[in-house]
Each structure stands twice: as structure tokens, then as C-alpha cells.
Design a protein around this motif. Structure first.
Motif, PDB file in Angstrom:
ATOM      1  N   ASP A  71       0.791  -1.169   0.030  1.00 27.02           N
ATOM      2  CA  ASP A  71      -0.129  -0.059  -0.009  1.00 27.02           C
ATOM      3  C   ASP A  71       0.752   1.241  -0.128  1.00 27.02           C
ATOM      4  N   ALA A  72       2.111   1.203   0.796  1.00 25.78           N
ATOM      5  CA  ALA A  72       2.656   2.357   1.098  1.00 25.78           C
ATOM      6  C   ALA A  72       3.554   2.776  -0.354  1.00 25.78           C
ATOM      7  N   GLY A  73       4.001   1.531  -0.950  1.00 25.01           N
ATOM      8  CA  GLY A  73       4.909   1.469  -2.191  1.00 25.01           C
ATOM      9  C   GLY A  73       3.737   1.951  -3.298  1.00 25.01           C
ATOM     10  N   THR A  74       2.786   1.464  -3.357  1.00 25.96           N
ATOM     11  CA  THR A  74       1.678   1.834  -4.421  1.00 25.96           C
ATOM     12  C   THR A  74       1.220   3.357  -4.333  1.00 25.96           C
ATOM     13  N   LYS A  75       1.184   3.845  -3.068  1.00 25.06           N
ATOM     14  CA  LYS A  75       1.009   5.322  -2.750  1.00 25.06           C
ATOM     15  C   LYS A  75       2.008   6.225  -3.225  1.00 25.06           C
ATOM     16  N   LEU A  76       3.298   5.740  -3.117  1.00 25.74           N
ATOM     17  CA  LEU A  76       4.595   6.348  -3.312  1.00 25.74           C
ATOM     18  C   LEU A  76       4.551   6.349  -4.699  1.00 25.74           C
ATOM     19  N   ARG A  77       4.258   5.295  -5.484  1.00 24.86           N
ATOM     20  CA  ARG A  77       4.314   5.382  -7.042  1.00 24.86           C
ATOM     21  C   ARG A  77       3.339   6.280  -7.449  1.00 24.86           C
ATOM     22  N   GLU A  78       2.192   6.381  -6.918  1.00 25.93           N
ATOM     23  CA  GLU A  78       1.038   7.604  -7.401  1.00 25.93           C
ATOM     24  C   GLU A  78       1.644   8.956  -7.213  1.00 25.93           C
TER      25      GLU A  78
ATOM     26  N   PHE B 100       4.751  10.016  -6.876  1.00 30.89           N
ATOM     27  CA  PHE B 100       6.045  10.375  -7.486  1.00 30.89           C
ATOM     28  C   PHE B 100       5.589   9.412  -8.786  1.00 30.89           C
ATOM     29  N   ASN B 101       5.469  10.238 -10.051  1.00 29.92           N
ATOM     30  CA  ASN B 101       5.294   9.614 -11.231  1.00 29.92           C
ATOM     31  C   ASN B 101       6.291   8.670 -11.746  1.00 29.92           C
ATOM     32  N   TYR B 102       7.746   9.131 -11.143  1.00 28.60           N
ATOM     33  CA  TYR B 102       8.905   8.183 -12.037  1.00 28.60           C
ATOM     34  C   TYR B 102       9.605   7.867 -10.793  1.00 28.60           C
ATOM     35  N   PRO B 103       9.286   6.573 -10.183  1.00 26.84           N
ATOM     36  CA  PRO B 103      10.328   6.031  -9.267  1.00 26.84           C
ATOM     37  C   PRO B 103      11.417   5.671  -9.730  1.00 26.84           C
ATOM     38  N   THR B 104      12.236   5.366  -8.954  1.00 26.20           N
ATOM     39  CA  THR B 104      13.519   4.852  -9.663  1.00 26.20           C
ATOM     40  C   THR B 104      13.333   3.554  -9.866  1.00 26.20           C
ATOM     41  N   LYS B 105      14.237   2.883 -10.960  1.00 28.18           N
ATOM     42  CA  LYS B 105      14.181   1.600 -11.442  1.00 28.18           C
ATOM     43  C   LYS B 105      14.148   0.467 -10.080  1.00 28.18           C
ATOM     44  N   ARG B 106      14.918   0.612  -9.208  1.00 28.26           N
ATOM     45  CA  ARG B 106      14.972  -0.166  -8.001  1.00 28.26           C
ATOM     46  C   ARG B 106      13.792   0.104  -7.380  1.00 28.26           C
ATOM     47  N   GLN B 107      13.103   1.093  -7.072  1.00 30.82           N
ATOM     48  CA  GLN B 107      11.867   1.454  -6.340  1.00 30.82           C
ATOM     49  C   GLN B 107      10.682   0.644  -7.050  1.00 30.82           C
ATOM     50  N   GLU B 108      10.802   0.787  -8.247  1.00 26.39           N
ATOM     51  CA  GLU B 108       9.724   0.275  -9.200  1.00 26.39           C
ATOM     52  C   GLU B 108       9.754  -1.640  -8.918  1.00 26.39           C
ATOM     53  N   GLU B 109      11.072  -1.946  -8.934  1.00 25.63           N
ATOM     54  CA  GLU B 109      11.217  -3.374  -8.919  1.00 25.63           C
ATOM     55  C   GLU B 109      10.885  -4.015  -7.480  1.00 25.63           C
ATOM     56  N   LEU B 110      11.118  -3.145  -6.368  1.00 26.56           N
ATOM     57  CA  LEU B 110      10.659  -3.482  -5.072  1.00 26.56           C
ATOM     58  C   LEU B 110       9.252  -3.466  -4.971  1.00 26.56           C
ATOM     59  N   ILE B 111       8.482  -2.488  -5.514  1.00 25.38           N
ATOM     60  CA  ILE B 111       7.216  -2.355  -5.392  1.00 25.38           C
ATOM     61  C   ILE B 111       6.619  -3.622  -6.303  1.00 25.38           C
ATOM     62  N   GLU B 112       6.982  -3.766  -7.494  1.00 31.81           N
ATOM     63  CA  GLU B 112       6.421  -4.945  -8.045  1.00 31.81           C
ATOM     64  C   GLU B 112       6.704  -6.428  -7.402  1.00 31.81           C
ATOM     65  N   THR B 113       7.777  -6.434  -7.030  1.00 32.46           N
ATOM     66  CA  THR B 113       8.056  -7.558  -6.110  1.00 32.46           C
ATOM     67  C   THR B 113       6.923  -7.824  -4.930  1.00 32.46           C
ATOM     68  N   ALA B 114       7.026  -7.004  -4.140  1.00 28.04           N
ATOM     69  CA  ALA B 114       5.841  -6.804  -2.991  1.00 28.04           C
ATOM     70  C   ALA B 114       4.721  -7.125  -3.487  1.00 28.04           C
ATOM     71  N   ILE B 115       4.118  -6.626  -4.641  1.00 28.63           N
ATOM     72  CA  ILE B 115       2.850  -6.592  -5.090  1.00 28.63           C
ATOM     73  C   ILE B 115       2.497  -8.191  -5.352  1.00 28.63           C
ATOM     74  N   ASP B 116       3.554  -8.966  -6.112  1.00 26.29           N
ATOM     75  CA  ASP B 116       3.507 -10.085  -6.555  1.00 26.29           C
ATOM     76  C   ASP B 116       3.368 -11.023  -5.377  1.00 26.29           C
ATOM     77  N   LEU B 117       4.308 -10.781  -4.295  1.00 26.39           N
ATOM     78  CA  LEU B 117       4.526 -11.808  -3.234  1.00 26.39           C
ATOM     79  C   LEU B 117       3.047 -11.535  -2.583  1.00 26.39           C
ATOM     80  N   ARG B 118       2.338 -10.519  -2.450  1.00 21.52           N
ATOM     81  CA  ARG B 118       1.141 -10.306  -1.638  1.00 21.52           C
ATOM     82  C   ARG B 118       0.077 -11.095  -2.464  1.00 21.52           C
TER      83      ARG B 118
END
Length: 149
Positions: free
Chosen positions: A10-17, A19-37
Motif C-alpha cells: 500500500d505504501a509503495g503503491t501510494k508512493l508510485r502514485e 511520484f510519477n517516476y520512481p527509480t528502477k529499483r523502487q519500481e522493482e521492489l514495489i512490483e516484487t511486493a505486489i507479486d508476493l502479496r
């Protein structure tokens, strides 16, 4: 662990919204967390609970609730499912009729209306049990022998 993961998603998704341009690493972490959940047992329960609540599938709602309770898992959506399943059947069918109309499911609406009327008649049958003494009714033999035309 799941609840911390859910908070992170939820926090990562909120940050993504925000900040329209998260870093590549931030985007990877968000996607990994979303997939795990999404792939965890509780994540699947959460996703399915949203879907079954949206269509009010009573059997599927009970199944999701049973699965969630086996994990001692609770969310606002699951609490709403539990509340709906505890309603008296007359109230349930009234809500289901509205949902069928919203989904434009005519056969479901008709089936629910029939069930609702049956429940009402069953509940109120004492009011109608003595209708055979109604004076305007013809004797059955007279009625059977009468001409219809």
C-alpha cells in the motif's frame, strides 16, 4: 508477515502514485511486493473477497469467509461479507435483487424475486391459511362443471 507486506504494498503503491517516476529499483521492489502479496494465501483471499462481494455470490462469499477464518484473517471486506451472510434471508434477497438490477442480470433478479415472495408467503402463511372460507369462492364441483366460455 502478510500484514507488513500488505502495508508495504500500500505504501509503495501510494508512493508510485505520488511520484510519477520512481527509480528502477523502487519500481522493482514495489512490483516484487505486489507479486508476493497477490500470490500469498491471504492475498488471494483478499483479492477474491473483493470480487465475490462485488457480485454478491453467496456460496463464494461463504467459501472465502471460511478460508479467511481458517487463517484467522480479517479485513473490512471480510467483515462486510460476514455481516451480509448473517442477514435474514428476506433482507439478503432484497439486497441481491438490487445487485442483480445493477449487474443487469434479469434471470437472477427474477429468481430472487420468486424466492423473496416464497419466503414472505411462508412467513405470513397464518394470514392466508383460512382462505378456503372466502365467500366469493365457488364450490369446487360447481367450478369444475362450469363452462369457461
Amino acid at each position: 508477515v502478510y500484514y507488513k507486506l500488505a502495508e508495504a504494498v500500500d505504501a509503495g503503491t501510494k508512493l508510485r502514485e505520488e511520484f510519477n517516476y520512481p527509480t528502477k529499483r523502487q519500481e522493482e521492489l514495489i512490483e516484487t511486493a505486489i507479486d508476493l502479496r497477490a500470490n500469498s494465501d491471504l492475498g488471494k483471499i483478499d483479492a477474491e473477497s473483493d470480487k465475490v462481494l462485488a457480485v454478491l455470490d453467496r456460496e463464494a462469499m461463504q467459501d472465502i469467509l471460511d478460508r479467511a477464518e481458517s487463517f484467522n484473517h480479517s479485513t473490512p471486506t471480510l467483515k462486510e461479507i460476514k455481516r451480509l451472510l448473517r442477514l435474514p434471508m428476506i433482507e439478503w434477497y432484497e439486497i441481491e435483487i438490487k445487485k442483480a438490477e445493477e449487474l443487469r442480470d434479469e434471470s437472477r433478479r427474477i429468481a430472487c424475486e420468486i424466492e423473496l415472495k416464497s419466503l414472505f408467503l411462508e412467513k405470513e402463511k397464518s394470514k392466508y391459511k383460512d382462505f378456503t372460507t372466502y365467500a366469493a369462492f365457488k364450490d369446487p364441483m360447481v367450478y369444475a362443471n362450469s363452462a369457461f366460455f
